[in-house]
Design an enzyme around this catalytic site. Structure first.
Site, PDB file in Angstrom:
ATOM      1  N   GLU A   1      10.851  28.441  75.426  1.00 39.26           N
ATOM      2  CA  GLU A   1      11.284  29.163  74.195  1.00 39.26           C
ATOM      3  C   GLU A   1      12.941  29.047  74.130  1.00 39.26           C
ATOM      4  OE1 GLU A   1       9.656  30.409  72.017  1.00 39.26           O
ATOM      5  OE2 GLU A   1       7.771  31.007  72.813  1.00 39.26           O
TER       6      GLU A   1
ATOM      7  N   ARG B   1      14.666  27.200  71.046  1.00 38.95           N
ATOM      8  CA  ARG B   1      15.178  28.046  70.108  1.00 38.95           C
ATOM      9  C   ARG B   1      16.921  28.060  70.289  1.00 38.95           C
ATOM     10  NH1 ARG B   1      11.360  33.146  68.573  1.00 38.95           N
ATOM     11  NH2 ARG B   1       9.611  32.250  69.842  1.00 38.95           N
TER      12      ARG B   1
ATOM     13  N   ASP C   1      -0.262  22.681  70.560  1.00 42.84           N
ATOM     14  CA  ASP C   1       0.429  21.992  69.356  1.00 42.84           C
ATOM     15  C   ASP C   1       1.594  21.194  69.391  1.00 42.84           C
ATOM     16  OD1 ASP C   1       1.920  24.453  70.369  1.00 42.84           O
ATOM     17  OD2 ASP C   1       2.010  25.462  68.505  1.00 42.84           O
TER      18      ASP C   1
ATOM     19  N   GLU D   1       4.409  27.450  60.014  1.00 43.09           N
ATOM     20  CA  GLU D   1       3.579  25.957  60.171  1.00 43.09           C
ATOM     21  C   GLU D   1       3.375  25.334  58.705  1.00 43.09           C
ATOM     22  OE1 GLU D   1       3.184  28.388  62.045  1.00 43.09           O
ATOM     23  OE2 GLU D   1       4.160  27.751  63.640  1.00 43.09           O
TER      24      GLU D   1
END
Ligand SMILES: *[C@@H]1O[C@H](CO)[C@@H](O)[C@H](O)[C@H]1NC(C)=O
Ligand SMILES: *[C@@H]1O[C@H](CO)[C@@H](O)[C@H](O)[C@H]1NC(C)=O
Ligand SMILES: *[C@@H]1O[C@H](CO)[C@@H](O)[C@H](O)[C@H]1NC(C)=O
Length: 578
Positions: free
Chosen positions: A167, A171, A298, A474
């Site tokens: 993360e 980010r 994903d 998404e």
């Protein structure tokens, strides 16, 4: 850290006890990289940066370079200025609440008008850094100036707390690198990015180079999961960021760490071409676990393609991995529904049958997260699946290879399915997870819909977890890619409909946007949370959907999995991944 499953977008970390594995590694100062300049040099760089930055604002250089749609009248896909500007207003609304109530805190809670930090050790600019490139792209000079000032004066990574490696990479590292590129090289961002990456590198000191799930940024130590388990998506989605940092600094260390992960993954890949959602950080192997394209899976698939694109299609090793994976998902996961023939992907769940034999059970269940794949497949079709470097808009059949044609069609079909899951709810927003009807599910063949929210009946109780919409990007991401690759206006219309539903049901009047707990209830309760990806992804992709095609063109940029654009480059002296 309350409710990590909600905070963590792709891969909630399994509950575990903390276990530092004790690899303390000093901040490496490479001979050829930027290293750590002397105080004098830092001051000088700072001064130059300031003057440079001041000039940039004066001339609005960064705006004009990337955002000058009004001046362009000859592009094939011109901007829809009215809708684009409505998205900018939404961003300002979202940001203004945060800035007023929580500036400098990692996360924003728009209903209680409060901020919180990821750890007690203090904030690390989670929201600000994730949002700043959107400000650059939208041309929000005032907001940008204040956000940059915060990064310069207050951002610190010297925080003795446990942070998720993945993360933080997508980010914050991704956000800093995009900001650096978009303002044509303000050294502030590269310094911060380099410092952060150096604090992240100890995570990679595991036997096979797979990054530990967490890292203590202050102590510069890996914090491994108690069972030495990591999500496949997490270990496979830090590469674009680290590679671009090496490209900028000439320090190979980041690149090597990133590539090493891919070597381990390649060596471990199952013969089918599929990947389970967990890997062992001590074994370097895929663990017996689900196979799915949603959470924890994903962005592994996304980055296979994007690593190939990032280096301008020079590394065919990534194309092979990507093509094998896409062929495997077509063979084993792709299904269509009985009534409306909607295309979707099942999840495979391993079950130990008699004599210990593993049977894979197919569950017709799809996370909203999977909706990224529609656009990704179309992007792959026009690049990895194309016979030439640049194809028509939309591509002609004979410009695509047979697998390219297959992926193009599946990509468009997946987007239609995702749109159905928006159109079919009371709010026009899609749930977090949908289940699909199958011809043999015993529910009969007369059902009106081809999909449903599990557990949604029995109305008096709290809505099921699956029923929420947490401002996820998404589908909009896929609409943006599909629009750029086809020029078909229907994708803009889909995006506009979603945007209006967000405005109607998620907007908090006093500032910010909140998640809604039940997409099938127009009076749904709100959840007091605005995920940072609302600012970095959802609104950015909406803005780009309505911008003209010269803004961040897909043949010059790859977007990381947090929507931070990174420029495509051709490596000069690097051995390609094979
Ligand atoms: C978050 O961390 C920052 C930096 O340490 C601090 O200034 C701020 O007060 C913290 N916010 C909260 C809500 O604790
Ligand atoms: C259902 O969709 C699939 C995938 O797009 C397509 O190949 C097939 O022809 C469709 N079947 C019908 C009956 O429309
Ligand atoms: C990528 O490769 C193409 C064809 O080889 C070349 O024309 C183009 O300039 C390259 N782009 C970049 C950004 O290096």
């Amino acid at each position: 850290m309350a409710e990590p499953a909600l905070r963590q977008r792709k891969n909630g970390t399994p509950a575990d006890e903390q276990k530092a594995n004790g690899t303390t590694k000093p901040n490496v100062v490479g001979g050829k990289g930027k290293g750590s300049p002397s105080k004098y040099a830092t001051g000088l760089i700072g001064l130059v940066a300031f003057v440079f930055a001041a000039l940039l604002y004066r001339s609005d250089y960064f705006l004009r370079q990337h955002v000058a749609p009004e001046l362009e009248t000859t592009t094939r896909l011109p901007a829809d200025l009215q809708r684009r500007d409505a998205v900018v207003q939404a961003f300002k609304h979202a940001w203004s609440g945060y800035e007023r109530d929580a500036m400098g805190d990692d996360q924003y809670h728009p209903i209680s008008k409060k901020g919180t930090n990821l750890t007690d050790a203090g904030g690390i600019g989670y929201t600000i850094v994730d949002a700043i490139d959107t400000m650059q792209i939208m041309g929000l000079t005032e907001e940008y100036t204040r956000a940059r000032a915060w990064i310069e004066k207050s951002l610190s990574f010297d925080r003795n707390g446990k942070f998720n490696t993945f993360e933080i990479t997508i980010r914050i590292l991704g956000g800093l690198l995009s900001a650096y590129h978009l303002c044509s090289g303000d050294p502030l961002y590269l310094e911060k990015a380099t410092e952060l990456a150096d604090r992240l590198l100890p995570a990679f000191e595991t036997p096979f180079g797979l990054p530990a799930t967490d890292v203590n940024l202050g102590l510069r130590k890996a914090v491994e999961d108690a069972n030495n388990v990591a999500s496949t998506a997490e270990v496979g989605s830090v590469q674009l960021e680290l590679r671009y940092l090496s490209h900028l600094t000439d320090n190979d260390e980041y690149w090597d760490k990133a590539e090493n992960v891919m070597k381990t993954i390649k060596a471990a890949t199952l013969p089918s071409g599929l990947a389970t959602i967990y890997m062992g950080t001590e074994s370097g192997q895929f663990l017996m676990s689900q196979i799915r394209l949603g959470s924890r899976g994903d962005s592994f698939y996304e980055y296979l393609l994007k690593q190939y694109l990032q280096t301008n299609q020079t590394e065919t090793g990534y194309r092979e991995l990507y093509e094998n994976a896409m062929t495997a998902i077509h063979k084993t996961l792709l299904r269509t529904t009985p009534a409306k023939n909607l295309t979707f992907f099942v999840e495979l769940v391993p079950q130990r049958g008699r004599r210990g034999k593993i049977d894979w059970h197919a569950e017709p269940k799809q996370d909203h997260l999977v909706c990224f794949l529609g656009g990704n497949l179309m992007l792959g079709a026009t690049t990895a699946g194309a016979d030439k470097h640049s194809v028509s808009v939309p591509p002609m059949d004979d410009e695509l290879s047979p697998t390219g044609q297959r992926d193009w069609k599946t990509g468009m079909d997946v987007i239609e399915t995702c749109i159905e899951t928006y159109k079919g709810t009371a709010t026009g927003l899609s749930p977090e997870i949908v289940h699909f009807r199958t011809s043999d599910d015993g529910l009969g063949s007369t059902a009106k819909t081809d999909w449903y929210i599990k557990g949604a009946r029995g109305s008096s109780k709290e809505p099921p977890y699956d029923a929420r919409y947490i401002l996820r990007p998404e589908t909009i991401e896929s609409l943006f890619v599909a629009y750029r690759l086809t020029g078909d206006e229907k994708y803009r219309q889909y995006g506009w409909d979603i945007f209006q539903a967000i405005e109607k049901y998620c907007r908090v009047e006093t500032g910010g946007y909140a998640s809604i707990l039940n997409v099938d209830d127009v009076n749904s309760k709100l959840e007091d949370r605005m995920e940072t990806f609302m600012l970095s992804e959802t609104l950015k992709y909406l803005y780009l959907l309505f911008s003209d095609e010269s803004v961040l063109p897909l043949d010059k940029y790859v977007f990381n999995t947090e929507a931070h654009p990174l420029p495509i480059f051709t490596p000069q002296s690097r051995r390609p991944f094979t």
